[in-house]
Motif scaffolding. Structure first.
Motif, mmCIF file in Angstrom:
data_model
loop_
_atom_site.group_PDB
_atom_site.id
_atom_site.type_symbol
_atom_site.label_atom_id
_atom_site.label_comp_id
_atom_site.label_asym_id
_atom_site.label_seq_id
_atom_site.Cartn_x
_atom_site.Cartn_y
_atom_site.Cartn_z
ATOM 1 N N UNK A 24 29.636 79.691 56.123
ATOM 2 C CA UNK A 24 28.499 78.891 55.286
ATOM 3 C C UNK A 24 28.319 77.450 55.686
ATOM 4 N N UNK A 25 27.308 77.288 55.979
ATOM 5 C CA UNK A 25 26.636 75.824 56.605
ATOM 6 C C UNK A 25 25.911 75.359 55.461
ATOM 7 N N UNK A 26 26.267 74.186 55.137
ATOM 8 C CA UNK A 26 25.274 73.347 53.921
ATOM 9 C C UNK A 26 24.190 73.024 54.715
ATOM 10 N N UNK A 27 22.939 73.601 54.243
ATOM 11 C CA UNK A 27 21.571 73.219 54.658
ATOM 12 C C UNK A 27 20.702 72.260 54.148
ATOM 13 N N UNK A 28 20.636 72.276 52.846
ATOM 14 C CA UNK A 28 19.844 71.281 52.041
ATOM 15 C C UNK A 28 20.248 71.570 50.408
ATOM 16 N N UNK A 29 19.809 70.133 49.686
ATOM 17 C CA UNK A 29 19.794 70.458 48.213
ATOM 18 C C UNK A 29 19.002 71.554 47.852
ATOM 19 N N UNK A 30 19.418 72.256 46.767
ATOM 20 C CA UNK A 30 18.865 73.393 46.127
ATOM 21 C C UNK A 30 17.458 72.661 45.590
ATOM 22 N N UNK A 31 17.172 71.799 44.831
ATOM 23 C CA UNK A 31 16.322 71.446 44.530
ATOM 24 C C UNK A 31 15.045 70.817 45.359
ATOM 25 N N UNK A 61 13.721 73.677 57.823
ATOM 26 C CA UNK A 61 14.782 72.958 57.906
ATOM 27 C C UNK A 61 15.340 73.295 59.212
ATOM 28 N N UNK A 62 16.169 71.940 59.920
ATOM 29 C CA UNK A 62 16.910 72.364 60.896
ATOM 30 C C UNK A 62 18.457 72.792 60.553
ATOM 31 N N UNK A 63 18.854 73.622 60.795
ATOM 32 C CA UNK A 63 20.674 73.919 60.592
ATOM 33 C C UNK A 63 21.267 74.329 61.699
ATOM 34 N N UNK A 64 22.192 73.486 62.323
ATOM 35 C CA UNK A 64 23.057 73.663 63.466
ATOM 36 C C UNK A 64 22.117 74.104 64.759
ATOM 37 N N UNK A 65 20.905 73.329 64.727
ATOM 38 C CA UNK A 65 20.200 73.561 65.752
ATOM 39 C C UNK A 65 18.948 74.704 65.763
ATOM 40 N N UNK A 66 19.260 75.464 64.489
ATOM 41 C CA UNK A 66 18.332 76.523 64.337
ATOM 42 C C UNK A 66 17.118 75.998 63.286
ATOM 43 N N UNK A 67 15.998 76.761 63.641
ATOM 44 C CA UNK A 67 14.924 76.263 62.873
ATOM 45 C C UNK A 67 14.693 77.399 61.707
ATOM 46 N N UNK A 91 23.593 72.859 45.951
ATOM 47 C CA UNK A 91 23.422 72.893 47.363
ATOM 48 C C UNK A 91 23.194 74.405 47.978
ATOM 49 N N UNK A 92 22.243 74.502 48.915
ATOM 50 C CA UNK A 92 21.953 75.679 49.615
ATOM 51 C C UNK A 92 22.885 75.849 50.774
ATOM 52 N N UNK A 93 23.693 76.942 50.769
ATOM 53 C CA UNK A 93 24.339 77.306 51.891
ATOM 54 C C UNK A 93 23.973 78.532 52.612
ATOM 55 N N UNK A 94 23.760 78.535 54.052
ATOM 56 C CA UNK A 94 23.682 79.644 54.725
ATOM 57 C C UNK A 94 24.539 80.349 55.441
ATOM 58 N N UNK A 95 24.770 81.349 55.719
ATOM 59 C CA UNK A 95 25.832 82.225 56.519
ATOM 60 C C UNK A 95 25.218 82.421 57.882
ATOM 61 N N UNK A 96 25.715 81.487 58.781
ATOM 62 C CA UNK A 96 25.398 81.670 60.228
ATOM 63 C C UNK A 96 26.373 82.211 60.988
#
Length: 103
Positions: free
Chosen positions: A4-11, A21-27, A97-102
Motif C-alpha cells: 500500500x502506497x500513500x498517494x494523496x490526502x483524501x480531501x 497524481x504521480x505515485x511511484x513514477x506511475x501516472x 489519506x488515500x493509499x493505493x495497492x501497487x
C-alpha cells in the motif's frame, strides 16, 4: 509483492471529479464518486490522452480525445472507440489519506 502506497490526502480528491497524481513514477487518475475513491492508470488505452483531463459522469470517465468511456470501478470500456480496459488499483482510505495497492 503488493504494498500500500500513500498517494494523496483524501480531501484532495474532488467529489464527482477526477485528478491526476504521480505515485511511484506511475501516472494515476483518482476519481471521487458517491463518497468513494477509485484509481486507474491516467492514460487512455485508445488515444493516449490523460483521463484526468476528461469528463466524469457517475462511474464513467469520458476520454478528452475521442469521447470513449471507461467505468472507473473496473477499468472496462463502456463506449467506443475504447476497446482495451484500463488498469485499476485497489484503494484504501486511512487516517485521511488515500493509499493505493501497487504491484
Amino acid at each position: 509483492m503488493s504494498q500500500w502506497i500513500d498517494a494523496v490526502a483524501a480531501d484532495e480528491v474532488p467529489q464527482d471529479d477526477v485528478i491526476g497524481v504521480q505515485v511511484q513514477g506511475l501516472d494515476i487518475a483518482l476519481y471521487g464518486v458517491n463518497g468513494e475513491i477509485y484509481a486507474t492508470d491516467n492514460l487512455c488505452t485508445h488515444g493516449h490522452a490523460r483521463l484526468c483531463d476528461g469528463f466524469l459522469e457517475g462511474h464513467e470517465i469520458e476520454c478528452p480525445l475521442h469521447q470513449g468511456k471507461i467505468d472507473v470501478r473496473n477499468g472496462q470500456p463502456t463506449c467506443q472507440p475504447i476497446t482495451e480496459p484500463v488498469r485499476t488499483y485497489p484503494v484504501m482510505i486511512e487516517g485521511g489519506r488515500v493509499f493505493l495497492q501497487i504491484d
